[in-house]
Design an enzyme around this catalytic site. Structure first.
Site, PDB file in Angstrom:
ATOM      1  N   HIS A 283       0.819  -1.214   0.000  1.00  0.00           N
ATOM      2  CA  HIS A 283       0.000   0.000   0.000  1.00  0.00           C
ATOM      3  C   HIS A 283       0.854   1.265   0.000  1.00  0.00           C
ATOM      4  CE1 HIS A 283      -3.285  -2.823   1.560  1.00  0.00           C
ATOM      5  NE2 HIS A 283      -3.562  -2.516   0.322  1.00  0.00           N
TER       6      HIS A 283
ATOM      7  N   ASP B  15     -10.291  -2.689   0.057  1.00  0.00           N
ATOM      8  CA  ASP B  15      -9.868  -2.840   1.453  1.00  0.00           C
ATOM      9  C   ASP B  15      -9.493  -1.500   2.077  1.00  0.00           C
ATOM     10  OD1 ASP B  15      -6.906  -2.458   0.803  1.00  0.00           O
ATOM     11  OD2 ASP B  15      -7.388  -4.227  -0.394  1.00  0.00           O
TER      12      ASP B  15
ATOM     13  N   GLU C  52     -14.846   1.040  -6.383  1.00  0.00           N
ATOM     14  CA  GLU C  52     -14.708  -0.410  -6.142  1.00  0.00           C
ATOM     15  C   GLU C  52     -15.989  -1.093  -6.614  1.00  0.00           C
ATOM     16  OE1 GLU C  52     -12.497  -2.967  -4.629  1.00  0.00           O
ATOM     17  OE2 GLU C  52     -14.238  -4.066  -5.392  1.00  0.00           O
TER      18      GLU C  52
ATOM     19  N   ASP D 277      -5.547  -0.444  -8.246  1.00  0.00           N
ATOM     20  CA  ASP D 277      -5.231  -1.460  -7.235  1.00  0.00           C
ATOM     21  C   ASP D 277      -6.117  -2.662  -7.528  1.00  0.00           C
ATOM     22  OD1 ASP D 277      -4.525  -2.951  -5.092  1.00  0.00           O
ATOM     23  OD2 ASP D 277      -5.418  -1.637  -3.577  1.00  0.00           O
TER      24      ASP D 277
ATOM     25  N   PRO E  31     -12.977 -10.436 -12.779  1.00  0.00           N
ATOM     26  CA  PRO E  31     -13.446  -9.052 -12.908  1.00  0.00           C
ATOM     27  C   PRO E  31     -12.339  -8.045 -13.219  1.00  0.00           C
ATOM     28  CG  PRO E  31     -13.720  -9.862 -10.626  1.00  0.00           C
ATOM     29  CD  PRO E  31     -13.239 -11.011 -11.444  1.00  0.00           C
TER      30      PRO E  31
HETATM   31  N1  SPD Z   1      -1.649 -11.418  -6.381  1.00  0.00           N
HETATM   32  C1  SPD Z   1      -1.804 -10.265  -5.612  1.00  0.00           C
HETATM   33  C2  SPD Z   1      -2.318  -9.084  -6.348  1.00  0.00           C
HETATM   34  C3  SPD Z   1      -2.987  -8.205  -5.393  1.00  0.00           C
HETATM   35  C4  SPD Z   1      -3.158  -6.841  -5.860  1.00  0.00           C
HETATM   36  N2  SPD Z   1      -4.129  -6.079  -5.140  1.00  0.00           N
HETATM   37  C5  SPD Z   1      -4.186  -6.249  -3.759  1.00  0.00           C
HETATM   38  C6  SPD Z   1      -5.196  -5.384  -3.107  1.00  0.00           C
HETATM   39  C7  SPD Z   1      -4.700  -4.812  -1.848  1.00  0.00           C
HETATM   40  N3  SPD Z   1      -5.196  -3.523  -1.614  1.00  0.00           N
END
Ligand code: SPD
Length: 277
Positions: free
Chosen positions: A64, A88, A108, A157, A164
């Site tokens: 993050h 998240d 989202e 992200d 999806p």
């Molecule tokens: N394989 C892991 C890829 C994850 C990417 N996004 C994760 C979300 C966390 N905020």
């Protein structure tokens, strides 16, 4: 007695990552994906979507912080930020640490990810109730198309490039992202592991290079993601992440520093070769 229950993420026919589970906290099939929250011995609470590790309480800070702060320390005055995916709340939490950020929108598609994250990951989701944050439960691709010229920085992200999230790795989407940015805007997308997703990284890099004058890849080390080595791709209309790096604006980080920002762009030779034009 030690639990003998294990969570296993199968990356491909040859690679799996396994974590011992103490407890299954939550499991459901949402409208878009399967979602599980489990308590692991090694990394604390773990969020899994469609069988893939998304984040854990103990190593989430790497991903993050590195997704959020490199872009926000490249733009000299970021006010308006959009996060596509990331239900998240981890990237939002980091983005609103920047004093210049006046508005942070989270687009989202799956409202259940937001709700379940608030319940089981209160630290990661802590930014979602900030007054500058606008949570939109909507298709991020459509949201981007509907908001031209609005954002200084956009983050993608996404989940893994299956189900999806497939559209979030398409050139057409990066074009829409470019349109949604202001004239000096930039975006950063998570682009998976250089060890196992080489075709994807090459394609994303070629597409972004076609659309943005500046396109750079950088790396961070996320222990729970397959191979640990994780890539992020930045497309920028004006500011360069190294030449225009801004003095540090946030203090409470655990991974990101001014030096880490620079070092993240030092690529191992095989990764340089992947993104060579
Ligand atoms: N394989 C892991 C890829 C994850 C990417 N996004 C994760 C979300 C966390 N905020």
């Amino acid at each position: 007695m030690r639990s003998e229950l294990w969570f296993t993420e199968r990356q491909n026919d040859n690679l799996e990552i396994g974590l011992r589970i103490n407890k299954i906290l939550h499991s459901e099939q949402t409208e878009y994906q399967s979602m599980d929250v489990v308590e692991t011995e090694q990394y604390g609470t773990l969020l899994v979507l469609d069988g893939c590790i998304m984040t854990t309480d103990k190593d989430e800070f790497v991903y993050h912080e590195m997704l959020a702060h490199v872009g926000l320390h490249t733009h000299p005055n970021p006010k308006s930020v959009l996060i596509v995916g990331g239900g998240d709340g981890g990237v939002i939490r980091e983005a609103i640490k920047h004093p210049s950020v006046e508005r942070a929108v989270l687009a989202e598609i799956d409202g259940r990810v937001v709700e379940v994250s608030k319940q089981y990951f209160p630290n990661i989701a802590s930014g979602l109730s900030d007054p500058r944050v606008d949570v939109q439960i909507t298709d991020g691709i459509q949201y981007v198309k509907d908001h031209p010229g609005e954002f200084d920085v956009i983050y993608i992200d996404s989940t893994d490039p299956i189900g999806p999230a497939v559209g979030l790795f398409a050139k057409e989407f990066y074009q829409a992202v470019s349109n949604a940015l202001r004239e000096d805007g930039l975006f950063v997308a998570q682009t998976e592991s250089p060890f196992v997703n080489q075709d994807l990284i090459q394609k994303v890099h070629a597409d972004v290079r076609d659309l943005f004058p500046i396109c750079e890849l950088y790396l961070a080390y996320v222990p729970t993601y397959p191979t640990g080595m994780w890539s992020f791709t930045m497309g920028s209309k004006k500011y360069h992440p190294l030449r225009d790096q801004q003095p540090i604006r946030v203090q409470d980080t655990k991974y990101y520093t001014e030096q880490v920002h620079q070092a993240a762009f030092a690529l191992p030779k095989f990764v340089q070769e992947l993104v060579r034009g």
